[in-house]
Design an enzyme around this catalytic site. Structure first.
Site, PDB file in Angstrom:
ATOM      1  CG  LEU A 153      -1.707   1.218   1.543  1.00 29.65           C
ATOM      2  CD1 LEU A 153      -2.774   1.453   0.479  1.00 29.65           C
ATOM      3  CD2 LEU A 153      -2.369   1.122   2.924  1.00 29.65           C
ATOM      4  CG  LEU A 195       7.213   4.327   6.139  1.00 29.82           C
ATOM      5  CD1 LEU A 195       7.219   3.629   4.820  1.00 29.82           C
ATOM      6  CD2 LEU A 195       5.956   5.147   6.309  1.00 29.82           C
ATOM      7  CE1 TYR A 206       3.716  -3.617  12.044  1.00 29.56           C
ATOM      8  CE2 TYR A 206       2.664  -1.945  13.410  1.00 29.56           C
ATOM      9  CZ  TYR A 206       3.107  -2.370  12.179  1.00 29.56           C
ATOM     10  OH  TYR A 206       2.947  -1.562  11.076  1.00 29.56           O
ATOM     11  CE  LYS A 243       6.425  -0.732  11.657  1.00 25.36           C
ATOM     12  NZ  LYS A 243       7.116  -0.685  10.364  1.00 25.36           N
ATOM     13  N   PRO A 273       3.189   7.284  10.657  1.00 25.71           N
ATOM     14  CG  PRO A 273       3.332   6.170   8.626  1.00 25.71           C
ATOM     15  CD  PRO A 273       3.930   6.215   9.994  1.00 25.71           C
TER      16      PRO A 273
HETATM   17  N1  LIG Z   1      -1.148   0.203   6.443  1.00 23.58           N
HETATM   18  C1  LIG Z   1      -1.201   1.017   7.493  1.00 23.58           C
HETATM   19  O1  LIG Z   1      -2.301   1.384   7.959  1.00 23.58           O
HETATM   20  C2  LIG Z   1       0.057   1.518   8.114  1.00 23.58           C
HETATM   21  C3  LIG Z   1       1.313   1.130   7.680  1.00 23.58           C
HETATM   22  N2  LIG Z   1       2.437   1.635   8.301  1.00 23.58           N
HETATM   23  C4  LIG Z   1       3.778   1.199   7.905  1.00 23.58           C
HETATM   24  O2  LIG Z   1       4.010   1.419   6.528  1.00 23.58           O
HETATM   25  C5  LIG Z   1       4.875   0.400   6.008  1.00 23.58           C
HETATM   26  C6  LIG Z   1       4.241  -0.242   4.791  1.00 23.58           C
HETATM   27  O3  LIG Z   1       2.980  -0.795   5.156  1.00 23.58           O
HETATM   28  P1  LIG Z   1       1.920  -1.263   4.041  1.00 23.58           P
HETATM   29  O4  LIG Z   1       2.301  -0.725   2.729  1.00 23.58           O
HETATM   30  O5  LIG Z   1       0.585  -1.001   4.611  1.00 23.58           O
HETATM   31  O6  LIG Z   1       2.135  -2.846   4.053  1.00 23.58           O
HETATM   32  P2  LIG Z   1       1.828  -3.892   2.893  1.00 23.58           P
HETATM   33  O7  LIG Z   1       1.559  -5.188   3.584  1.00 23.58           O
HETATM   34  O8  LIG Z   1       0.819  -3.359   1.949  1.00 23.58           O
HETATM   35  O9  LIG Z   1       3.213  -3.989   2.114  1.00 23.58           O
HETATM   36  C7  LIG Z   1       4.355  -4.477   2.748  1.00 23.58           C
HETATM   37  C8  LIG Z   1       5.411  -4.778   1.713  1.00 23.58           C
HETATM   38  O10 LIG Z   1       6.520  -5.346   2.398  1.00 23.58           O
HETATM   39  C9  LIG Z   1       7.091  -6.342   1.588  1.00 23.58           C
HETATM   40  N3  LIG Z   1       7.651  -7.401   2.424  1.00 23.58           N
HETATM   41  C10 LIG Z   1       7.127  -7.981   3.522  1.00 23.58           C
HETATM   42  N4  LIG Z   1       7.943  -8.945   3.978  1.00 23.58           N
HETATM   43  C11 LIG Z   1       9.011  -8.967   3.140  1.00 23.58           C
HETATM   44  C12 LIG Z   1      10.188  -9.751   3.075  1.00 23.58           C
HETATM   45  N5  LIG Z   1      10.443 -10.713   3.967  1.00 23.58           N
HETATM   46  N6  LIG Z   1      11.063  -9.516   2.071  1.00 23.58           N
HETATM   47  C13 LIG Z   1      10.816  -8.559   1.155  1.00 23.58           C
HETATM   48  N7  LIG Z   1       9.732  -7.769   1.172  1.00 23.58           N
HETATM   49  C14 LIG Z   1       8.831  -7.987   2.148  1.00 23.58           C
HETATM   50  C15 LIG Z   1       5.972  -6.923   0.737  1.00 23.58           C
HETATM   51  O11 LIG Z   1       6.550  -7.265  -0.505  1.00 23.58           O
HETATM   52  P3  LIG Z   1       5.851  -8.186  -1.650  1.00 23.58           P
HETATM   53  O12 LIG Z   1       4.592  -7.478  -2.048  1.00 23.58           O
HETATM   54  O13 LIG Z   1       6.839  -8.224  -2.743  1.00 23.58           O
HETATM   55  O14 LIG Z   1       5.572  -9.516  -1.015  1.00 23.58           O
HETATM   56  C16 LIG Z   1       4.975  -5.780   0.649  1.00 23.58           C
HETATM   57  O15 LIG Z   1       5.010  -5.161  -0.600  1.00 23.58           O
HETATM   58  C17 LIG Z   1       5.130  -0.578   7.163  1.00 23.58           C
HETATM   59  O16 LIG Z   1       6.336  -0.271   7.781  1.00 23.58           O
HETATM   60  C18 LIG Z   1       3.986  -0.292   8.108  1.00 23.58           C
HETATM   61  O17 LIG Z   1       4.322  -0.586   9.425  1.00 23.58           O
HETATM   62  C19 LIG Z   1       2.359   2.545   9.312  1.00 23.58           C
HETATM   63  C20 LIG Z   1       1.145   2.957   9.771  1.00 23.58           C
HETATM   64  C21 LIG Z   1      -0.101   2.473   9.225  1.00 23.58           C
HETATM   65  C1  LIG Z   2      -2.290   0.691  11.605  1.00 22.40           C
HETATM   66  C2  LIG Z   2      -2.480  -0.039  12.894  1.00 22.40           C
HETATM   67  O1  LIG Z   2      -3.348  -1.157  12.678  1.00 22.40           O
HETATM   68  C3  LIG Z   2      -3.587  -2.042  13.783  1.00 22.40           C
HETATM   69  O2  LIG Z   2      -4.200  -1.388  14.844  1.00 22.40           O
HETATM   70  P1  LIG Z   2      -5.691  -0.849  14.797  1.00 22.40           P
HETATM   71  O3  LIG Z   2      -5.704   0.600  14.535  1.00 22.40           O
HETATM   72  O4  LIG Z   2      -6.390  -1.291  16.026  1.00 22.40           O
HETATM   73  O5  LIG Z   2      -6.208  -1.584  13.498  1.00 22.40           O
HETATM   74  P2  LIG Z   2      -7.451  -2.113  12.727  1.00 22.40           P
HETATM   75  O6  LIG Z   2      -7.579  -1.288  11.530  1.00 22.40           O
HETATM   76  O7  LIG Z   2      -7.320  -3.576  12.514  1.00 22.40           O
HETATM   77  O8  LIG Z   2      -8.723  -1.919  13.702  1.00 22.40           O
HETATM   78  C4  LIG Z   2      -9.206  -0.651  14.066  1.00 22.40           C
HETATM   79  C5  LIG Z   2     -10.498  -0.776  14.836  1.00 22.40           C
HETATM   80  O9  LIG Z   2     -11.526  -1.218  13.935  1.00 22.40           O
HETATM   81  C6  LIG Z   2     -12.245  -2.307  14.503  1.00 22.40           C
HETATM   82  N1  LIG Z   2     -12.858  -3.123  13.456  1.00 22.40           N
HETATM   83  C7  LIG Z   2     -14.192  -3.247  13.236  1.00 22.40           C
HETATM   84  N2  LIG Z   2     -14.446  -4.125  12.253  1.00 22.40           N
HETATM   85  C8  LIG Z   2     -13.219  -4.533  11.808  1.00 22.40           C
HETATM   86  C9  LIG Z   2     -12.850  -5.439  10.787  1.00 22.40           C
HETATM   87  O10 LIG Z   2     -13.671  -6.038  10.090  1.00 22.40           O
HETATM   88  N3  LIG Z   2     -11.485  -5.597  10.588  1.00 22.40           N
HETATM   89  C10 LIG Z   2     -10.550  -4.927  11.335  1.00 22.40           C
HETATM   90  N4  LIG Z   2      -9.228  -5.128  11.071  1.00 22.40           N
HETATM   91  N5  LIG Z   2     -10.902  -4.086  12.332  1.00 22.40           N
HETATM   92  C11 LIG Z   2     -12.218  -3.891  12.566  1.00 22.40           C
HETATM   93  C12 LIG Z   2     -11.197  -2.996  15.361  1.00 22.40           C
HETATM   94  O11 LIG Z   2     -11.806  -3.857  16.314  1.00 22.40           O
HETATM   95  C13 LIG Z   2     -10.474  -1.804  15.973  1.00 22.40           C
HETATM   96  O12 LIG Z   2     -11.216  -1.302  17.052  1.00 22.40           O
HETATM   97  C14 LIG Z   2      -2.306  -2.619  14.245  1.00 22.40           C
HETATM   98  O13 LIG Z   2      -1.809  -3.429  13.260  1.00 22.40           O
HETATM   99  C15 LIG Z   2      -1.299  -1.545  14.582  1.00 22.40           C
HETATM  100  O14 LIG Z   2      -0.085  -2.128  14.797  1.00 22.40           O
HETATM  101  C16 LIG Z   2      -1.200  -0.463  13.538  1.00 22.40           C
HETATM  102  O15 LIG Z   2      -0.168   0.132  13.314  1.00 22.40           O
END
Ligand SMILES: NC(=O)C1=CN([C@@H]2O[C@H](COP(=O)(O)OP(=O)(O)OC[C@H]3O[C@@H](n4cnc5c(N)ncnc54)[C@H](OP(=O)(O)O)[C@@H]3O)[C@@H](O)[C@H]2O)C=CC1
Ligand SMILES: C[C@H]1O[C@H](OP(=O)(O)OP(=O)(O)OC[C@H]2O[C@@H](n3cnc4c(=O)[nH]c(N)nc43)[C@H](O)[C@@H]2O)[C@@H](O)[C@@H](O)C1=O
Length: 313
Positions: free
Chosen positions: A15, A106, A137, A141, A164
């Protein structure tokens, strides 16, 4: 960072990584280096060292990680701490050994204490107990942040760490067990609408509040900080506005056009009650989010539907 820099985007299919690649390409950065996890397992130090010695990397965006929603984090804590410690340690140290100019790590707002005062200021890091569902996790971080700060102090590197808020956007993970709330609810409500189901299950009580930032805004902020910020202090990235999960569900209901009801499953965890981000540091540096939640939801839903069409063809 300049337009000729050799820029490695770790996690470019994710993402965040895919949004960073879009932003870099749009702004004329042409020398992008990308590897899938099948081509390069970032948990393997030898493979990581080979990449850095072969590619002469100048800049790193560290967006590769093991990522998941509340239940995935809670059920697989060992996988989350091991993979993330390995990936980030390998990249940060290989970047130092090979003389990388600048790196962006990140983090996430889950590094702040579960019951920290709101909005979350950067200085609240390590001032209280973490939320249990994502402690492993979050500890990984926090280790990544401390590693960047320590390398800057001891070795004079230029590594920055950003925190973020919850993210969403095109190419998100829509797996119902592993994803975050926004893509999960978009999918559940869409499927309920398609199958004319009377109810959609929402995990928890619906009262927790979260802040949602579009991945394209996040990527824009990351580029902005790489171009304009140096320093050991972490920087929050968010919109500065949060919403309850119940209200998010209603917003998604209006975007999808679903008429049914929500059922709250309180056997599932709520997690942190609130993660409202203080973005004053980022604003004072000159950056603010642009994509309103409702617009981001509409475009993400359109993207999700086109993905479904592509898969079904
Ligand atoms: N999504 C969110 O809500 C949030 C995300 N973040 C941070 O942003 C960063 C990116 O997250 P996001 O884009 O959502 O995650 P995604 O799961 O969408 O993407 C993670 C990427 O990491 C790569 N990856 C995972 N494991 C390996 C490995 N062993 N070797 C090589 N590549 C690997 C994957 O590669 P491939 O596709 O090639 O398998 C994938 O493209 C993370 O550090 C996350 O903690 C922070 C706050 C919120
Ligand atoms: C980005 C962040 O993401 C995670 O933390 P989180 O914010 O709690 O993430 P969440 O998106 O999964 O849930 C937010 C809220 O939403 C509610 N909820 C309702 N219905 C669904 C549902 O269907 N799916 C999910 N996943 N949640 C649901 C859920 O019960 C909670 O109250 C960690 O990975 C953390 O490490 C991190 O970095």
């Amino acid at each position: 960072m300049n337009k000729e820099s050799r820029i490695y985007v770790a996690g470019h299919r994710g993402l965040v990584g895919s949004a960073i690649v879009r932003a870099l390409s749009n702004q004329g950065y042409g020398n992008l280096i990308c590897r899938t996890s099948q081509e390069l397992d970032l948990r393997d130090r030898q493979q990581v060292d080979r990449l850095f010695s072969e590619e002469h990397i100048d800049i790193v965006f560290l967006a590769a990680a093991k990522v998941g929603g509340i239940v995935a984090n809670h059920e697989y804590p060992a996988d989350f701490i091991r993979d993330n410690l390995l990936i980030q340690t390998n990249i940060i140290d290989a970047a130092y050994q090979s003389g990388v100019e600048k790196l962006l790590f990140l983090g996430s707002t889950c590094i702040y204490p579960k019951l920290a005062p709101q909005p979350l200021k950067e200085e609240y890091l390590m001032t209280g107990e973490l939320e249990a569902t994502n402690e492993a996790y979050a500890v990984a971080k926090i280790a990544g942040i401390t590693m960047c700060q320590s390398y800057n102090r001891q070795y004079g590197t230029n590594y920055i760490s950003v925190m973020p808020t919850n993210l969403y956007g095109p190419g998100d993970n829509f797996d119902l067990e592993k994803s975050h709330v926004l893509p999960a609810l978009l999918r559940k409500v869409h499927e309920a609408q398609e199958q004319q189901l009377p109810q959609v299950e929402i995990w928890g009580t619906g009262t927790p509040r979260r802040e949602f930032l579009h991945a394209d805004d996040l990527a824009d902020a990351c580029l902005f900080l790489m171009e304009h910020y140096e320093g050991n202090e972490i920087v929050n990235i968010g919109t500065g506005e949060d919403i309850s999960i119940r209200d998010l569900a209603s917003l998604i209901q209006s975007v999808v056009g679903y008429q049914g009801e929500f059922k709250f499953n309180t056997d599932k965890p709520d997690g942190t009650p609130r993660k409202w981000v203080d973005v004053s540091k980022l604003k004072s540096l000159g950056w603010s989010a642009r994509i309103p939640l409702i617009e981001g939801l509409k475009s993400t839903y359109e993207d999700y539907k086109s993905e479904l069409q592509t898969i079904s063809k």
